[in-house]
Design a protein around this motif. Structure first.
Motif, PDB file in Angstrom:
ATOM      1  N   GLU A 168       0.743  -1.322  -0.134  1.00 27.44           N
ATOM      2  CA  GLU A 168      -0.058  -0.002  -0.035  1.00 27.44           C
ATOM      3  C   GLU A 168       0.902   1.227   0.053  1.00 27.44           C
ATOM      4  OE1 GLU A 168      -3.131   0.018   2.983  1.00 27.44           O
ATOM      5  OE2 GLU A 168      -3.739   1.997   2.416  1.00 27.44           O
ATOM      6  N   ASN A 169       1.875   1.311   0.750  1.00 25.92           N
ATOM      7  CA  ASN A 169       2.814   2.380   0.686  1.00 25.92           C
ATOM      8  C   ASN A 169       4.507   2.054   0.639  1.00 25.92           C
ATOM      9  OD1 ASN A 169       0.988   4.601   1.272  1.00 25.92           O
ATOM     10  ND2 ASN A 169       0.555   3.427   3.012  1.00 25.92           N
ATOM     11  N   LYS A 172       6.959   2.660  -2.461  1.00 28.21           N
ATOM     12  CA  LYS A 172       7.152   3.817  -2.912  1.00 28.21           C
ATOM     13  C   LYS A 172       8.322   4.808  -2.513  1.00 28.21           C
ATOM     14  CE  LYS A 172       1.933   4.418  -2.556  1.00 28.21           C
ATOM     15  NZ  LYS A 172       1.015   4.979  -1.570  1.00 28.21           N
ATOM     16  N   HIS A 205       4.176  -1.007  -6.922  1.00 29.72           N
ATOM     17  CA  HIS A 205       3.435   0.352  -6.801  1.00 29.72           C
ATOM     18  C   HIS A 205       4.131   1.402  -5.922  1.00 29.72           C
ATOM     19  CE1 HIS A 205       0.010   3.240  -6.781  1.00 29.72           C
ATOM     20  NE2 HIS A 205       0.473   3.490  -5.187  1.00 29.72           N
ATOM     21  N   TRP A 209       5.515   9.086  -8.200  1.00 29.05           N
ATOM     22  CA  TRP A 209       4.218   9.588  -7.860  1.00 29.05           C
ATOM     23  C   TRP A 209       4.372  10.569  -6.922  1.00 29.05           C
ATOM     24  CZ3 TRP A 209       1.050   7.954  -2.848  1.00 29.05           C
ATOM     25  CH2 TRP A 209      -0.119   8.740  -3.114  1.00 29.05           C
ATOM     26  N   ASN A 253       2.311   7.325 -11.750  1.00 26.67           N
ATOM     27  CA  ASN A 253       1.204   7.279 -11.213  1.00 26.67           C
ATOM     28  C   ASN A 253       0.701   8.896 -11.184  1.00 26.67           C
ATOM     29  OD1 ASN A 253      -0.717   6.032  -9.560  1.00 26.67           O
ATOM     30  ND2 ASN A 253       0.061   6.491  -7.617  1.00 26.67           N
ATOM     31  N   GLU A 254      -0.691   8.968 -11.581  1.00 25.46           N
ATOM     32  CA  GLU A 254      -1.473  10.101 -11.582  1.00 25.46           C
ATOM     33  C   GLU A 254      -0.821  11.262 -11.852  1.00 25.46           C
ATOM     34  OE1 GLU A 254      -2.178  10.355  -7.356  1.00 25.46           O
ATOM     35  OE2 GLU A 254      -3.532   8.875  -7.242  1.00 25.46           O
ATOM     36  N   ASN A 295      -0.845   4.358 -14.110  1.00 27.51           N
ATOM     37  CA  ASN A 295      -2.051   4.284 -13.140  1.00 27.51           C
ATOM     38  C   ASN A 295      -2.517   5.622 -12.926  1.00 27.51           C
ATOM     39  OD1 ASN A 295      -3.330   2.383 -11.466  1.00 27.51           O
ATOM     40  ND2 ASN A 295      -2.317   3.346  -9.755  1.00 27.51           N
ATOM     41  N   GLN A 329      -7.774   3.059 -11.068  1.00 27.95           N
ATOM     42  CA  GLN A 329      -7.507   3.078  -9.666  1.00 27.95           C
ATOM     43  C   GLN A 329      -8.777   2.485  -9.158  1.00 27.95           C
ATOM     44  OE1 GLN A 329      -5.690   6.146  -7.725  1.00 27.95           O
ATOM     45  NE2 GLN A 329      -3.804   6.199  -8.843  1.00 27.95           N
ATOM     46  N   HIS A 331     -11.196   3.873  -7.117  1.00 33.43           N
ATOM     47  CA  HIS A 331     -11.422   4.582  -5.772  1.00 33.43           C
ATOM     48  C   HIS A 331     -12.716   4.964  -6.321  1.00 33.43           C
ATOM     49  CE1 HIS A 331      -7.807   3.689  -3.920  1.00 33.43           C
ATOM     50  NE2 HIS A 331      -7.284   4.489  -4.540  1.00 33.43           N
ATOM     51  N   GLU A 360      -6.475  -0.462  -6.979  1.00 34.50           N
ATOM     52  CA  GLU A 360      -6.963   0.101  -5.986  1.00 34.50           C
ATOM     53  C   GLU A 360      -8.492   0.189  -5.785  1.00 34.50           C
ATOM     54  OE1 GLU A 360      -4.789   3.867  -5.566  1.00 34.50           O
ATOM     55  OE2 GLU A 360      -3.182   3.178  -6.918  1.00 34.50           O
ATOM     56  N   TRP A 409      -7.951  -2.217  -2.406  1.00 32.97           N
ATOM     57  CA  TRP A 409      -7.052  -1.437  -1.692  1.00 32.97           C
ATOM     58  C   TRP A 409      -7.149  -1.419  -0.159  1.00 32.97           C
ATOM     59  CZ3 TRP A 409      -2.785  -0.390  -3.726  1.00 32.97           C
ATOM     60  CH2 TRP A 409      -2.079   0.706  -3.789  1.00 32.97           C
ATOM     61  N   TRP A 417      -7.850   3.736   3.571  1.00 32.61           N
ATOM     62  CA  TRP A 417      -7.212   4.834   3.683  1.00 32.61           C
ATOM     63  C   TRP A 417      -8.537   6.059   3.626  1.00 32.61           C
ATOM     64  CZ3 TRP A 417      -6.566   8.429  -0.812  1.00 32.61           C
ATOM     65  CH2 TRP A 417      -7.393   7.962  -2.041  1.00 32.61           C
TER      66      TRP A 417
HETATM   67  C1  XIL Z   1      -2.436   5.696  -0.400  1.00 35.90           C
HETATM   68  C2  XIL Z   1      -2.269   4.959   1.008  1.00 35.90           C
HETATM   69  O1  XIL Z   1      -3.562   3.902   0.955  1.00 35.90           O
HETATM   70  C3  XIL Z   1      -2.366   5.545   1.976  1.00 35.90           C
HETATM   71  O2  XIL Z   1      -2.167   4.827   3.207  1.00 35.90           O
HETATM   72  C4  XIL Z   1      -1.299   6.836   2.200  1.00 35.90           C
HETATM   73  O3  XIL Z   1      -1.442   7.611   3.214  1.00 35.90           O
HETATM   74  C5  XIL Z   1      -1.366   7.712   0.837  1.00 35.90           C
HETATM   75  O4  XIL Z   1      -1.608   6.867  -0.352  1.00 35.90           O
HETATM   76  N1  XIL Z   1      -3.716   6.599  -5.327  1.00 35.90           N
HETATM   77  C6  XIL Z   1      -2.619   5.644  -5.036  1.00 35.90           C
HETATM   78  C7  XIL Z   1      -2.159   5.019  -3.840  1.00 35.90           C
HETATM   79  O5  XIL Z   1      -2.100   5.602  -6.057  1.00 35.90           O
HETATM   80  O6  XIL Z   1      -0.875   4.887  -3.571  1.00 35.90           O
HETATM   81  C8  XIL Z   1      -2.775   5.791  -2.546  1.00 35.90           C
HETATM   82  O7  XIL Z   1      -2.388   5.219  -1.454  1.00 35.90           O
HETATM   83  C9  XIL Z   1      -4.314   6.211  -2.786  1.00 35.90           C
HETATM   84  C10 XIL Z   1      -4.504   6.991  -3.830  1.00 35.90           C
END
Ligand code: XIL
Length: 449
Positions: A168-169, A172, A205, A209, A253-254, A295, A329, A331, A360, A409, A417
């Motif tokens: 998740e982190n 990075k 991942h 970013w 990413n993003e 991503n 992603q 979300h 995610e 995620w 998160w």
């Molecule tokens: C988020 C994590 O879930 C959190 O724990 C952290 O504080 C911030 O990053 N897009 C992404 C992910 O690509 O890496 C992010 O993850 C959520 C949004």
């Protein structure tokens, strides 16, 4: 004819009953009603039924997900009904419900009836099925993890339900890149070693970013060329370390703004517009076989962003930049994107002959702007479950060659998160705080039917 006759008789009985209750209250004890099995059961409703109780004026109907009625389906906590049946609506398919009734006469309320159990119909899947088993051989079912959550109940869940993991982190930049030329591999190694020991796939991942730039890089005072060299060395070091161990990387990413346009990150500022292409090239040079993904989020609903994301990808492809896939992603919210919006987005990936990763995935039950719920209502729970099902259905229907993974995620509600991100309660994942599968999990399974 017979029906009319029966109808008239029933009417007379009700009329006489109504007359008698207007008269002096009956002194006879108010009988306890007998509840009968439900009829007209379908995906989202059923008809609850019970026997007539002499001199009752109305009935109080309870419907619950638990046999001991510790909670109630919204609007069914002693719902007053003037008939001998009621259509219970807005339910979840393939779900066990219970109901009971009491009779009412003036201020008198009878004892509870017997409890009737009913399972709504619908795509009924065995909710105990494991995700990775159901998706077997088609694509990976992934979860975001952290190195401190790989043992005990986490381990059980990861190894039984999932065939892929993503840090998740801890993979990075902010975690790994501790200074110019210095790297901390502790957590990343722990995650990759765990995956190997358990025969689980790893999706890496994310290499570059804007949301995870170490503070020393943000305040870097060297030249732009030196900064670029650092990024090159970082990508090379990370990808090289995990050759043959990590199947795929989110390389960038993003990179596109909400509403479109290239995001003005430190990478853009110091390395120029070509930075994205360079990052993909460097990753490919470090590992000729690893799958390289771009991503991003909200591309299904933010159409300007969507256009710019696919323009970026087209540009990479036109220039023969190595890219293998796109991560969407996911979300998302219980009511958005629509299935059609999602499908349109997905089709854009497939049209470019790229692999698709639903990365995610989490589905908010609280959306940004509508009323915020403090408890998850049955209606919202149903909508959220249906969104999970829809997302998985869309993914499952794409041709096999484009499939890679759906990655959820997180595991437990309270560790999502989303709670921090939106600063309110939510239930966006597949498991509750005690690792129990929730109806979202069933929705995921149904999407694989
Ligand atoms: C988020 C994590 O879930 C959190 O724990 C952290 O504080 C911030 O990053 N897009 C992404 C992910 O690509 O890496 C992010 O993850 C959520 C949004």
């Amino acid at each position: 004819m017979k029906k009319i006759f029966v109808g008239i008789c029933t009417g007379i009985v009700f009329f006489l009953n109504a007359c008698s209750k207007d008269d002096a209250p009956s002194s006879a004890i108010l009988a306890t009603p007998v509840a009968n099995p439900a009829t007209e059961i379908n995906d989202t409703s059923f008809k609850a039924k019970w026997n007539f109780v002499s001199s009752a004026q109305n009935y109080l109907l309870d419907v619950s997900l638990s046999r001991d009625f510790t909670d109630f389906v919204t609007n069914y906590n002693a719902k007053s009904v003037n008939d001998l049946n009621d259509i219970v609506m807005n339910l979840i398919g393939g779900t066990q419900y219970y109901y009971r009734v009491r009779a009412v006469r003036g201020t008198e309320i009878s004892n509870y009836s017997n409890v009737i159990s009913v399972i709504t119909s619908g795509t009924f899947v065995n909710a105990d099925t494991l995700l990775k088993v159901k998706a077997a051989n088609n694509f990976f079912v992934g979860a975001a993890v952290s190195s401190s959550r790989l043992s005990g109940a986490y381990n059980t869940l990861i190894t039984t339900e999932f065939s892929s993991i993503t840090a998740e982190n801890e993979m990075k930049m902010e975690t790994i890149f501790t200074g110019p030329g210095t790297y901390n591999w502790t957590q990343a190694d722990a995650i990759v070693d765990y995956a190997i020991a358990n025969n689980i796939n790893v999706h890496g991942h994310a290499l570059v970013w804007h949301g995870s730039v170490p503070s020393w890089m943000n305040s870097y005072t060297g030249t732009d060329a030196e900064f670029e060299q650092l990024v090159h060395d970082y990508i090379t070091a990370v990808v090289t370390r995990y050759v043959g161990k990590v199947t795929s990387w989110d390389v960038v990413n993003e990179a596109i703004n909400d509403g479109g346009g290239t995001r003005n990150t430190i990478f853009l500022q110091k390395m120029g517009a070509n930075y994205i292409a360079k990052c993909f090239q460097w990753a490919r040079e470090a590992d000729p076989n690893v799958l390289l993904f771009y991503n991003d989020y909200n591309t299904s609903t933010d159409i300007s962003k969507q256009n710019d994301v696919y323009a970026l990808i087209d540009d990479l492809k036109t220039n023969n930049v190595p890219i293998d896939g796109v991560g969407l992603q996911m979300h998302i919210k219980y009511d958005s994107p629509t299935k059609q919006e999602l499908q349109t987005d997905v089709d854009k990936v497939l049209a470019r002959n790229l692999k698709l990763h639903f990365s995610e995935l989490d589905v908010r039950a609280n959306s940004n702007d509508s009323q915020v719920l403090n408890t998850l209502t049955p209606e919202r729970k149903l909508a959220q479950k249906m969104k999970y099902r829809e997302v998985v259905e869309v993914y499952n229907a794409i041709p096999a060659t484009y499939k890679y993974a759906i990655t959820v995620w997180g595991m437990k509600y309270n560790e999502s998160w989303i709670l921090n991100q939106f600063n309110r309660v939510d239930w966006p994942l597949l498991f509750d705080n005690s690792f129990n599968r929730k109806v979202t999990h069933t929705g995921f399974l149904e999407g694989l039917e």
